[in-house]
Write an enzyme that holds these catalytic residues in place. Structure first.
Site, PDB file in Angstrom:
ATOM      1  N   ARG A  94       0.845  -1.190   0.000  1.00  0.00           N
ATOM      2  CA  ARG A  94       0.000   0.000   0.000  1.00  0.00           C
ATOM      3  C   ARG A  94       0.888   1.250   0.000  1.00  0.00           C
ATOM      4  NH1 ARG A  94      -1.839   0.866   4.362  1.00  0.00           N
ATOM      5  NH2 ARG A  94      -1.235  -0.925   5.623  1.00  0.00           N
ATOM      6  N   GLY A 119      -2.556  -5.310  -4.139  1.00  0.00           N
ATOM      7  CA  GLY A 119      -3.267  -5.375  -2.856  1.00  0.00           C
ATOM      8  C   GLY A 119      -4.255  -4.252  -2.594  1.00  0.00           C
ATOM      9  N   GLY A 120      -4.084  -3.641  -1.433  1.00  0.00           N
ATOM     10  CA  GLY A 120      -5.023  -2.619  -0.969  1.00  0.00           C
ATOM     11  C   GLY A 120      -5.135  -1.416  -1.894  1.00  0.00           C
ATOM     12  N   GLY A 172       0.291 -10.063  13.765  1.00  0.00           N
ATOM     13  CA  GLY A 172      -0.240 -11.418  13.945  1.00  0.00           C
ATOM     14  C   GLY A 172      -1.757 -11.472  13.999  1.00  0.00           C
ATOM     15  N   LYS A 173      -2.412 -10.564  13.265  1.00  0.00           N
ATOM     16  CA  LYS A 173      -3.879 -10.542  13.297  1.00  0.00           C
ATOM     17  C   LYS A 173      -4.481 -11.824  12.703  1.00  0.00           C
ATOM     18  CE  LYS A 173      -6.920  -6.868  12.066  1.00  0.00           C
ATOM     19  NZ  LYS A 173      -6.587  -6.363  10.751  1.00  0.00           N
ATOM     20  N   THR A 174      -3.923 -12.232  11.545  1.00  0.00           N
ATOM     21  CA  THR A 174      -4.450 -13.451  10.917  1.00  0.00           C
ATOM     22  C   THR A 174      -4.182 -14.662  11.820  1.00  0.00           C
ATOM     23  OG1 THR A 174      -4.165 -12.447   8.748  1.00  0.00           O
ATOM     24  CG2 THR A 174      -4.415 -14.823   8.784  1.00  0.00           C
ATOM     25  N   ASP A 191      -9.617  -9.443   9.139  1.00  0.00           N
ATOM     26  CA  ASP A 191      -9.108  -8.095   8.878  1.00  0.00           C
ATOM     27  C   ASP A 191     -10.099  -6.963   9.154  1.00  0.00           C
ATOM     28  OD1 ASP A 191      -6.842  -6.556   8.085  1.00  0.00           O
ATOM     29  OD2 ASP A 191      -7.734  -6.203   6.127  1.00  0.00           O
ATOM     30  N   ASN A 228       6.331  -8.303   2.104  1.00  0.00           N
ATOM     31  CA  ASN A 228       4.875  -8.127   2.014  1.00  0.00           C
ATOM     32  C   ASN A 228       4.283  -9.054   0.940  1.00  0.00           C
ATOM     33  OD1 ASN A 228       2.412  -6.877   2.812  1.00  0.00           O
ATOM     34  ND2 ASN A 228       2.505  -5.505   1.036  1.00  0.00           N
ATOM     35  N   ARG A 282       2.710  -3.615  18.910  1.00  0.00           N
ATOM     36  CA  ARG A 282       3.914  -4.436  19.074  1.00  0.00           C
ATOM     37  C   ARG A 282       4.919  -3.644  19.898  1.00  0.00           C
ATOM     38  NH1 ARG A 282       6.872  -8.577  16.203  1.00  0.00           N
ATOM     39  NH2 ARG A 282       5.095  -9.047  14.885  1.00  0.00           N
TER      40      ARG A 282
HETATM   41  C1  OXD Z   1      -2.949  -4.360   6.167  1.00  0.00           C
HETATM   42  C2  OXD Z   1      -3.524  -5.487   5.426  1.00  0.00           C
HETATM   43  O1  OXD Z   1      -1.959  -3.753   5.714  1.00  0.00           O
HETATM   44  O2  OXD Z   1      -4.454  -6.121   5.940  1.00  0.00           O
HETATM   45  O3  OXD Z   1      -3.464  -4.061   7.248  1.00  0.00           O
HETATM   46  O4  OXD Z   1      -3.091  -5.754   4.301  1.00  0.00           O
HETATM   47 MN    MN Z   2      -5.273  -5.121   7.606  1.00  0.00          MN
END
Ligand code: OXD
Ligand code: MN
Length: 594
Positions: A69, A212-213, A265-267, A287, A375, A408
């Protein structure tokens, strides 16, 4: 010929077509045949490689300038600058549109313009929204097939008069007659990339990036930036949060929505499997959460997405077995290593790789340079996750019991604390911070504040955003979710993690659930409620008393040393700071005696 009876949609497609001048226009129906046809186009263009080892899976390599991004090129364009606020790039809509029209003019020459009708959220859910993306990228079409719900059913819901969010996208690389991509990822140079949002007219214009985004406009652009601004106007919330269901041994369900900045580490947390007897975890999303107050007064969440667009490096059977099982087939990989036997690989995958083609397309062996870009990503359908919750597509959503914020931090911030009130919880989210790099052990280095993990994603003034949070709390009253703050990343002076993390984070989630039930103890500290060591279920965990004491300690002097950083962050929001936030800051300092 347009298959749509929607005159607003037809007029917009025609207006854009005249500007971008594609060779042809194709309306997407979301079918498997369409997906296969797009992939064949991408294979023929030399942009995709079919993986021998994974059924129906493909690898792409982007241009080295188009890998993430582009926050510096991302704009929230409102008539008044104050409405974009102090954390967003701003240019007036007239100026930005004039610049971008210049770029869009003829930008799809030699290409096809695809029309992608998509739904964010289960089609027809009252929380869902319809978008239509126009793009000249077949890579975007296949990714949108996975990440959103594309197709004819969306057109049925849209009907003749339904509303939609227009999302215009071009890679910004027209082709001359007879020219083809020939294996070169199409995009425009960085100074020509624009990711523009016009929240006052619910409009998205993206130019110059295929990644991506920046390019899959349903995700960060629509489901966070535009949706957050819509949520404020309409009284709901669009948040950068995973959604998880935990069921305790008695069968009581708890729904947790957790916000962490990218790369925390969200996923992994979204798909965690608890090592605790009788506890079950299921994933609803990794997400984004859209949340609305329903008739019973509780806050219900849906995951607006249909797939995972996860960071590949670091994903392994150790860190996230459920993600690894989700990408066994029907997946798209971008910027990973291609192994000699026709599979993908990335750093910190379970098994080593001694030779392959790196993300830049060069012959590669482990050494100084990484093989996969930091990434690098996988795109996979959420339904392929072995622990996807049976309610993940329930149009009603799930009632949220717990919000979790975090960042973090190798130092200072303890493992977990709980807000003593809604306003205190909003303060915790608003001041969430990470250290800028893992190596930043210097106490004087500035923290990167990332309010509710929305810094790059809030589509309006962050001060107004916090006020919206306060007001949602007023409406929720006693039915508001409990709010917690976690830090999984504390390290010893020797640089070793103090807390094991990964699946063992479920022990902290269990404490949260028991707090909600009123079944477990806590001590009151200046940060809020915190567990005593005996309040955490540590069965089967080997952690030294010393490490445990350290992660559960509040070092008042260290927190006081950060007051200056906190004041600096609040000063950045400055005149837009809600009174209730100022009060929280004062009370926070007072609790530390300062
Ligand atoms: C982020 C993503 O950058 O989910 O948060 O890709
Ligand atoms: Mn995200």
């Amino acid at each position: 010929m347009s298959p749509s009876k929607n005159s607003k949609l037809n007029a917009w497609v025609e207006e854009v077509r005249a500007m971008v001048q594609p060779d042809k226009v194709e309306w997407c129906d979301g079918s498997k045949a369409e997906y296969d046809r797009m992939m064949q186009i991408l294979l023929d263009a030399g942009l995709a490689t079919k993986l021998k080892k994974r059924p129906n899976s493909f690898l792409f390599r982007s241009d080295p300038s188009d890998v993430a991004r582009v926050e510096d090129r991302t704009y929230i364009s409102t008539r008044n600058k104050r409405d974009a606020g102090p954390t967003n790039n701003w240019t007036s809509p007239d100026e930005l549109k004039a610049t971008m029209r210049g770029l869009y003019n003829g930008c799809m020459k030699g290409r096809t313009m695809y029309v992608i009708p998509f739904s964010m959220g289960p089609i027809g859910s009252d929380i869902a929204k319809i978008g239509v993306q126009l793009t000249d990228s077949a890579y975007v079409v296949v990714n949108m097939h996975i990440m959103t719900r594309v197709g004819s059913k969306v057109m049925d819901v849209l009907g003749a008069n339904g509303d939609f969010i227009p999302c215009l996208h071009s890679v910004g690389k027209p082709l001359q007659a007879g020219q083809a991509d020939n294996g070169v990822w199409p995009c425009a140079p960085i100074e020509k990339k624009y990711i523009a949002h016009f929240p006052e007219e619910n409009l998205i214009w993206s130019y110059g990036s295929g990644y991506g985004g920046n390019a899959l406009l349903g995700k960060k652009c629509l489901a966070l930036r535009i949706a957050s601004a819509m949520g404020r106007k309409e009284g709901w919330m669009a948040e950068h949060m995973l959604i998880l269901r935990l069921t305790n041994p008695e069968g009581r369900r708890f729904h947790i929505a957790a916000a962490f900045p990218s790369a925390c580490g969200k996923t992994n947390l979204a798909m965690l499997q608890p090592p605790l007897k009788g506890w079950k975890a299921e994933c609803l999303g990794d997400d984004i959460a859209w949340m609305k107050i329903k008739a019973d007064g509780r806050l219900y969440a849906i995951n607006p997405e249909a797939g995972f667009f996860g960071v590949a490096p670091g994903t392994s059977y150790k860190s996230n077995p459920m993600a690894m099982d989700s990408i066994k087939e029907n997946a798209i990989f971008t910027n990973c290593v291609l192994t000699d036997d026709g599979d993908v690989w990335w750093e910190d995958m379970d098994k080593p790789c001694d030779h392959g083609i790196d993300w830049k397309g060069r012959d590669w062996k482990p050494g100084k340079e990484v093989g996969a870009h930091g990434n690098a990503r996988f795109t996979a359908p959420a339904k392929q996750c072995p622990v996807i919750c049976s309610d993940w597509e329930n149009p009603e959503g799930v009632p949220i019991d717990i919000f979790v914020f975090g960042g973090r931090r190798t130092r200072v911030m303890p493992l977990v604390h709980q807000a003593t009130s809604w306003d205190h919880g909003v303060f915790m989210g608003a001041t969430a911070a990470s250290e800028p790099t893992a190596a930043a052990l210097d106490a004087s280095s500035a923290l990167r504040r990332d309010p509710m993990a929305m810094l790059p994603f809030c589509g309006y003034n962050v001060g107004d955003y916090w006020q919206h949070w306060f007001e949602m709390g007023d409406r929720l009253g006693s039915k508001a979710p409990a709010i917690f703050y976690v830090n999984w990343f504390r390290k010893s002076d020797a640089g070793k993690f103090l807390w094991p993390g990964y699946g063992d984070n479920a022990r902290v989630l269990k404490w949260m659930c028991q707090r909600v039930e009123g079944k477990v103890g806590a001590r009151e500290t200046p940060l809020g409620f915190m567990p005593n060591a005996e309040d955490l279920d540590l069965t089967g965990l080997s952690i030294s008393k010393e490490n445990l004491d350290e992660v559960l300690k509040v070092d008042a002097a260290a927190f006081k040393a950060e007051f200056g950083d906190l004041d600096g962050w609040m000063a950045k929001v400055g005149e837009f700071l809600p009174e209730r936030m100022k009060k929280q800051v004062t009370e926070y300092k007072k609790r530390f005696g300062g």
